[in-house]
Design an enzyme around this catalytic site. Structure first.
Site, PDB file in Angstrom:
ATOM      1  N   ASP A  78       0.816  -1.211   0.000  1.00  0.00           N
ATOM      2  CA  ASP A  78       0.000   0.000   0.000  1.00  0.00           C
ATOM      3  C   ASP A  78       0.855   1.268   0.000  1.00  0.00           C
ATOM      4  OD1 ASP A  78       0.957  -0.417   2.569  1.00  0.00           O
ATOM      5  OD2 ASP A  78      -1.002  -0.759   3.456  1.00  0.00           O
ATOM      6  N   HIS A 122      -7.174  -4.397  10.462  1.00  0.00           N
ATOM      7  CA  HIS A 122      -6.905  -4.178   9.035  1.00  0.00           C
ATOM      8  C   HIS A 122      -5.610  -4.873   8.596  1.00  0.00           C
ATOM      9  CE1 HIS A 122      -4.703  -0.122   9.929  1.00  0.00           C
ATOM     10  NE2 HIS A 122      -3.790  -0.990   9.580  1.00  0.00           N
ATOM     11  N   GLU A 143      -9.630  -1.699   5.513  1.00  0.00           N
ATOM     12  CA  GLU A 143     -10.253  -1.348   6.784  1.00  0.00           C
ATOM     13  C   GLU A 143     -11.501  -2.207   7.002  1.00  0.00           C
ATOM     14  OE1 GLU A 143      -8.600   0.408   8.711  1.00  0.00           O
ATOM     15  OE2 GLU A 143      -8.083   2.397   7.983  1.00  0.00           O
TER      16      GLU A 143
END
Ligand code: F6R
Length: 261
Positions: free
Chosen positions: A81, A151, A156
């Site tokens: 990410d 998470h 999330e």
């Protein structure tokens, strides 16, 4: 394997847990799992994570490289990410984190390193392109941390598991947890680009590292709780090869469900 690491397996779910006495041991154990994957594949493909949990693991991987045990020249990496919007040069970006915690210290080739672009003009397009690159490869191992809310990556708690790389709105709890890395909470980006739970689950092997009591509830829910997108890490119960390497503080297991192996 250090003698004082407790190795447990949840028979029903086939998840292995290494409970380590401290962060140093945890980091050595996790690096050992990654080294095993690197040494048994000619062209290893690794999924990598940022955050405070894997810093010691990366330090240990660098040591193994300096000792001549690991060679990164044939390794390809994909990071989970990146914040959006944030340029790779920003010292809070995950690009920057990876450079300064691993890539600058090993012999990995720059084109073999992939981190989602947090600065792309069209984030939807960037997400699709990242997922397309991932789907062309088999990841031999995906390294994960876990958020206090369960998470993984920046997936999330939600109504459904995200299948692919996507743009996410960060929850207030994640923004607050990550504010420690920024000058002020207002500087924490409110969005990110993240691999989906589906992208993560395609890895052949998953290794999750967690330390500290703030992670205990999330770790327990991930390992023993109901499989639900409200705890994204609970999806890992459906994967055939998962290892959690955690310290004693992050371990709040119901011991009756676990046996030593
Ligand atoms: C980072 C990431 C996040 C972190 C998680 C835990 O790439 O994907 O899911 O792993 O937020 O962060 P730390 O390790 O800082 O507690």
């Amino acid at each position: 394997m250090s003698a004082n690491v407790k190795k447990l397996i949840n028979q029903g779910k086939n998840i292995k847990v290494f409970v380590c006495p401290d962060y140093e041991t945890l980091s050595c154990e996790a690096a050992g799992v990654i080294a095993g994957v690197m040494l048994s594949n000619d062209f290893p493909v690794l999924g990598l994570a940022t955050g405070s949990s894997p810093v010691g693991t990366y330090r240990e991987l660098i040591r193994l490289y300096e000792d001549g045990i690991l060679d990164f020249s044939r390794t390809t990496t994909f990071n989970l990410d990146e914040y959006y919007p944030l340029s790779p040069e920003n010292d809070q970006s995950y690009h920057y984190f990876m450079d300064h915690n691993l890539f600058h210290f090993v012999n990995i080739s720059k084109p073999a390193v992939h981190v989602p672009d947090g600065n792309a003009p069209d984030m939807k397009k960037a997400s699709l392109e990242y997922e397309a690159m991932l789907s062309e490869r088999v990841m031999h191992l995906q390294l994960l941390g876990i958020g206090g809310n369960g998470h993984i990556g920046f997936n999330e708690p939600a109504e459904s598991f995200a299948k692919a790389t996507h743009v996410v709105d960060l929850t207030q709890s994640t923004i607050e947890a990550n504010a420690r890395f920024f000058a002020s909470i207002d500087d924490v980006p409110k969005q990110a680009i993240s691999m989906g739970v589906g992208s993560i689950m395609r890895a052949k092997k998953i290794l999750l590292v967690a330390n500290g009591k703030a992670k205990a509830q999330a770790v327990k829910a991930a390992l023993e709780g109901e499989i639900t997108p409200k705890v994204p890490a609970s999806a890992l119960q459906m994967h055939p090869d998962v290892t959690f390497v955690i310290d004693e503080e992050a371990c709040a297991l119901d011991e009756s469900l676990w046996t030593a192996f």
